[in-house]
Scaffold this motif. Structure first.
Motif, mmCIF file in Angstrom:
data_model
loop_
_atom_site.group_PDB
_atom_site.id
_atom_site.type_symbol
_atom_site.label_atom_id
_atom_site.label_comp_id
_atom_site.label_asym_id
_atom_site.label_seq_id
_atom_site.Cartn_x
_atom_site.Cartn_y
_atom_site.Cartn_z
ATOM 1 N N ALA A 88 63.132 -2.798 45.330
ATOM 2 C CA ALA A 88 62.104 -2.158 45.212
ATOM 3 C C ALA A 88 61.213 -2.361 46.820
ATOM 4 N N VAL A 89 61.793 -3.459 47.753
ATOM 5 C CA VAL A 89 60.489 -2.978 48.986
ATOM 6 C C VAL A 89 61.170 -3.214 50.605
ATOM 7 N N VAL A 90 61.204 -2.547 50.757
ATOM 8 C CA VAL A 90 61.493 -3.394 52.132
ATOM 9 C C VAL A 90 60.929 -3.838 53.403
ATOM 10 N N VAL A 91 61.123 -4.637 53.581
ATOM 11 C CA VAL A 91 59.576 -5.341 55.047
ATOM 12 C C VAL A 91 60.597 -5.328 56.127
ATOM 13 N N LEU A 92 59.895 -4.681 57.617
ATOM 14 C CA LEU A 92 60.512 -4.731 58.886
ATOM 15 C C LEU A 92 58.824 -4.421 59.842
ATOM 16 N N SER A 93 59.516 -5.152 60.930
ATOM 17 C CA SER A 93 58.541 -4.040 62.246
ATOM 18 C C SER A 93 59.078 -3.399 62.363
ATOM 19 N N ALA A 94 58.360 -2.745 63.734
ATOM 20 C CA ALA A 94 58.506 -1.433 64.076
ATOM 21 C C ALA A 94 59.059 -2.106 65.575
ATOM 22 N N VAL A 95 57.713 -2.764 66.010
ATOM 23 C CA VAL A 95 58.464 -3.396 67.265
ATOM 24 C C VAL A 95 58.855 -4.732 67.116
ATOM 25 N N ALA A 96 60.322 -5.391 67.019
ATOM 26 C CA ALA A 96 60.319 -6.449 66.996
ATOM 27 C C ALA A 96 60.416 -7.283 68.134
ATOM 28 N N TYR A 97 59.271 -8.341 67.500
ATOM 29 C CA TYR A 97 58.865 -9.579 68.136
ATOM 30 C C TYR A 97 59.747 -10.426 69.011
ATOM 31 N N ARG A 98 60.957 -10.254 69.444
ATOM 32 C CA ARG A 98 61.401 -11.261 70.234
ATOM 33 C C ARG A 98 61.708 -10.526 71.424
ATOM 34 N N SER A 99 62.758 -9.312 70.967
ATOM 35 C CA SER A 99 63.413 -8.215 71.999
ATOM 36 C C SER A 99 62.251 -7.687 72.316
ATOM 37 N N GLY A 100 61.308 -6.760 71.583
ATOM 38 C CA GLY A 100 60.801 -5.521 71.865
ATOM 39 C C GLY A 100 61.586 -4.808 71.381
ATOM 40 N N ALA A 101 62.315 -4.448 70.814
ATOM 41 C CA ALA A 101 63.361 -3.290 70.180
ATOM 42 C C ALA A 101 62.810 -2.706 69.114
ATOM 43 N N LEU A 102 62.697 -1.338 69.205
ATOM 44 C CA LEU A 102 61.661 -0.618 68.325
ATOM 45 C C LEU A 102 62.769 0.072 67.293
ATOM 46 N N GLU B 62 65.210 7.264 49.598
ATOM 47 C CA GLU B 62 66.103 8.067 48.554
ATOM 48 C C GLU B 62 66.773 7.204 47.382
ATOM 49 N N VAL B 63 66.554 6.420 47.852
ATOM 50 C CA VAL B 63 66.815 4.854 46.995
ATOM 51 C C VAL B 63 66.143 5.001 46.209
ATOM 52 N N GLY B 64 64.747 5.290 46.449
ATOM 53 C CA GLY B 64 63.259 4.675 45.821
ATOM 54 C C GLY B 64 62.563 4.078 46.588
ATOM 55 N N ALA B 65 62.689 3.546 47.212
ATOM 56 C CA ALA B 65 62.537 2.337 47.820
ATOM 57 C C ALA B 65 60.581 2.201 48.274
ATOM 58 N N LEU B 66 60.115 1.179 48.394
ATOM 59 C CA LEU B 66 58.855 1.267 48.923
ATOM 60 C C LEU B 66 59.059 0.600 51.001
ATOM 61 N N VAL B 67 58.456 0.907 51.559
ATOM 62 C CA VAL B 67 58.740 0.192 53.417
ATOM 63 C C VAL B 67 57.602 0.049 53.203
ATOM 64 N N VAL B 68 56.987 -1.682 53.886
ATOM 65 C CA VAL B 68 55.872 -2.199 54.551
ATOM 66 C C VAL B 68 56.129 -2.011 55.960
ATOM 67 N N TRP B 69 55.376 -1.370 56.125
ATOM 68 C CA TRP B 69 55.720 -1.619 58.275
ATOM 69 C C TRP B 69 54.744 -3.085 58.675
ATOM 70 N N ASP B 70 55.415 -3.914 59.684
ATOM 71 C CA ASP B 70 54.711 -4.869 60.283
ATOM 72 C C ASP B 70 54.140 -4.026 61.730
ATOM 73 N N LEU B 71 53.153 -3.806 62.055
ATOM 74 C CA LEU B 71 53.142 -2.987 63.069
ATOM 75 C C LEU B 71 52.519 -4.089 64.174
ATOM 76 N N SER B 72 52.776 -4.991 64.509
ATOM 77 C CA SER B 72 51.770 -6.310 65.498
ATOM 78 C C SER B 72 52.793 -6.402 66.630
ATOM 79 N N HIS B 73 53.252 -6.156 66.898
ATOM 80 C CA HIS B 73 53.658 -5.498 68.100
ATOM 81 C C HIS B 73 54.253 -4.152 68.485
ATOM 82 N N ALA B 74 53.453 -3.205 67.499
ATOM 83 C CA ALA B 74 53.587 -2.042 68.669
ATOM 84 C C ALA B 74 52.375 -1.568 68.484
ATOM 85 N N ALA B 75 51.348 -1.818 67.588
ATOM 86 C CA ALA B 75 49.785 -0.693 67.544
ATOM 87 C C ALA B 75 49.058 -0.979 68.741
ATOM 88 N N GLY B 76 49.265 -0.267 69.325
ATOM 89 C CA GLY B 76 48.611 -0.132 71.034
ATOM 90 C C GLY B 76 49.477 -0.116 72.515
#
Lengths: 418, 418
Positions: free
Chosen positions: B170-184, B196-210
């Motif tokens: 149904a839903v995927v939750v992911l961070s745009a920038v990993a809090y530990r490594s900073g990986a994008l 493509e599989v009909g799922a929605l993604v909620v992005w966490d932008l906490s370490h990305a925004a700005g």
């Protein structure tokens, strides 16, 4: 009752809380008769410096190291509310989130704790957000809402409520002071009645906290939430509080699993494992700066003492009622609050067909009341900074508006903001 | 690469963002090498006056009448974030609640929009609150969580994620920038793969925004949340933001039905009937004072421009990597972030078995890094106020600590706060 201004002056002269007025910015100096402190309380004079210190010293200079202090803030200010305002024990109150979010958290937690029950009860005249939260939770869980009718002026009749309580009821959501009329609920008797059928009550204390004693421990209350920007003078949109009776805390789990409720938070553990105490009802990073203002405002209420505040609130309300009877009834104004002061919080509502026009005319005359749909003028009487002469002068201006028909020139537009 | 301090000085001398440093309190004057702005950003110099104005003038003097301005604040600051920081359109971002609460709201809304699907996907190394929210929602709804493993240093492998996506999701939750490594993360490709599989993604932008461009519109992002107290310098516990793509807004309904999402709010209507726009994701009375600080912080980021910030962030990170390779590797320090600057946010993490002791030794030497369990020193490099010479000096002090063994005298205690 002597309805002269001199009598009101005499009340002010012997008011044991008179000294608190000077501790609010603008009170007595801005020329306003501010009778809307039950919507947004005045700003304590100490707040700007406290906030500036938190911003410039704690954040600006202390930077991330200030979390050593901030980490306990939500519970520390919660304890101040618990012991100084709400009649609860330390460790039972937490400052966090908004009233709506806190109500949602406790309602879901309570419903989860009553599996197999499919009814939520609320009051048909409760503040909208309370009814909406109940409706949303009911819809999500396939539960039924029983909206108990209440008299708009007199509040909820315990006998009517009793008719809605049975063993299908999981949770009851009610306000301790009705937002429209100021009618007091019987918190102890209602909590007992719900308990007898095995239901939990979540009390909304938004119009009660800082206005009347809520005595959570003595009244056997299990769960409560409330707002801090009314009688607690925490500022616009200030964080709310939630209360969970100590003995219930470990049995309940709120639905928004966040890292500020987690045991050994900075271990960043795999599974959610909430702490045993009140902090298990915390969710995300707490609103540090805004909570500083809550601490100042709640501190003033605690210092004044809720019993003294309530006594003054009853007397101020009594003056509104007496003046309305004497001066305004001939102009079609009626009381829309309980007449018995023991059944009222610290606001009194009047009804008139042109209430919205009256409100506008009053604002133009330096009186700030609150309009409440459809035909009510709500007068908030926060005892910390409202004088008896403020009430007398405001009622006098309302009398003059009605006598001269000054309100008739204002548009009958209901769209408004506050 | 020239690793001399003179080379770092030369970078500072030609830094087009150098002028922003003076707009943060303490930057360059408090003697700190503050490399923890990705935990709590520095205080903009303009914030105290903006807050004082809101407190003293808007609240203190304007009182309840100031709601005429405040009522649009959450959307106005949301628009600033949308157009100045996030690459979204006006009317798509709202400032409200905490990141955790906002994530909960959007996750439940998204799951409701995908009925019949029983799987939520998240990353096994995501920030705890993200994983906890997913676990809590899954438990409440009887759904299954698929935790996708990620490399602690390199982040999530899109191929591994792809293996977790199917029509049960149904839903995927992911961070745009990993809090530990900073990986994008690859936001566009991941969003496409989920769609493509009909799922929605909620992005966490906490370490990305700005810190990096997130280009929500260009990347086809549907839903996102993020924090404002890191690279957006909104202050401790500042309100979060949520983003909902315009075309999705009316299809979604968040679960906490509050009066600030209600159509014709002050009619106090019987039934919950949310407005069509982004405000339908609002809940309770908004945190007015705290949002003032968000507006100041986000304004600086918008003024600097995210592309310029990201370019400087990559260069600062490149200097950390080069110095770590040259100076620290012989002492057992390894890079725990992607080596490719195009795959990093604006923080770089190093690993060492005595990471906690190193952190303490650095703090005593005027360097503020962040420890991340179990063995990582995380260096935040907010480009608005971090100089190349700050990085050089901090790395030089770390080199000296390692060379002299100064860290060995510190306790190996992991219990800590931030």
């Amino acid at each position: 009752m002597d309805l002269s201004r001199a009598a009101a002056e005499a009340c002010d002269a012997t008011d044991p809380l008179a000294g608190f007025r000077g501790r609010f910015a603008g009170a007595g100096t801005d020329g306003l008769l501010y009778l809307d402190g039950n919507s947004l309380g005045r700003m304590p004079a100490a707040t700007p410096a406290a906030l500036a210190r938190a911003v410039e010293e704690e954040w600006g200079r202390g930077l991330v190291g200030s979390w050593r202090e901030w980490i306990g803030q939500a519970g520390r200010v919660g304890d101040l509310l618990a012991t100084g305002v709400l009649g609860a024990r330390p460790g039972e109150v937490l400052v966090c989130d908004s009233t709506t979010v806190d109500l949602y958290k406790l309602l879901v937690a309570a419903a989860d704790a009553r599996p197999g029950r499919d009814v939520l009860v609320c009051c048909a005249d409760d503040f909208p957000t309370d009814r909406y939260v109940v409706a949303g939770v009911a819809q999500a869980r396939g539960m039924t809402v029983r909206e108990v009718p209440a008299d708009l002026d007199e509040g909820l009749d315990p006998a009517v409520l009793a008719g809605a309580l049975d063993e299908r009821v999981a949770v009851v959501v009610l306000s301790a002071v009705a937002y429209r009329s100021g009618a007091l609920a019987d918190v102890a008797a209602t909590t007992r009645a719900a308990r007898e059928v095995g239901a939990l009550v979540v009390w909304d204390l938004s119009h009660a906290a800082g206005a009347v004693p809520v005595d959570l421990a003595a009244n056997g209350v299990d769960l409560a939430v409330g707002c801090t920007y009314k009688y607690l003078n925490g500022g616009p949109g200030a964080p709310a509080f939630l209360y969970v009776r100590r003995e219930l805390q470990e049995q309940l789990r709120q639905p928004i699993w966040g890292w500020f409720g987690q045991r050994d938070q900075f271990a960043m553990g795999r599974a959610y494992d909430p702490v045993p105490g009140i902090e298990r009802f915390a969710v995300g990073t707490p609103p540090v700066l805004a909570t500083v203002a809550v601490e100042v405002g709640a501190g003033l209420v605690a210092e004044a003492g809720v019993d003294r505040l309530a006594a003054k609130g009853r007397a101020l309300g009594g003056l509104v009622v007496a003046l309305a009877d004497a001066w305004l009834a001939p102009h079609g104004v009626a009381l829309a609050s309980p007449r018995d002061p023991a059944r009222r919080g610290s606001h009194v509502t009047l009804t008139h067909p042109r209430a919205w026009q009256l409100t506008q005319a009053l604002v133009d005359r330096g009186v700030v009341p609150d309009f409440r749909t459809p035909d009510r003028v709500r007068l908030g009487l926060p005892p910390l900074y409202t004088r008896f002469t403020d009430v007398w002068d405001a009622m006098d201006r309302l009398r003059e508006v009605l006598a001269t028909g000054a309100h008739e020139g204002y548009p009958d537009v209901r769209a408004r903001v506050t």
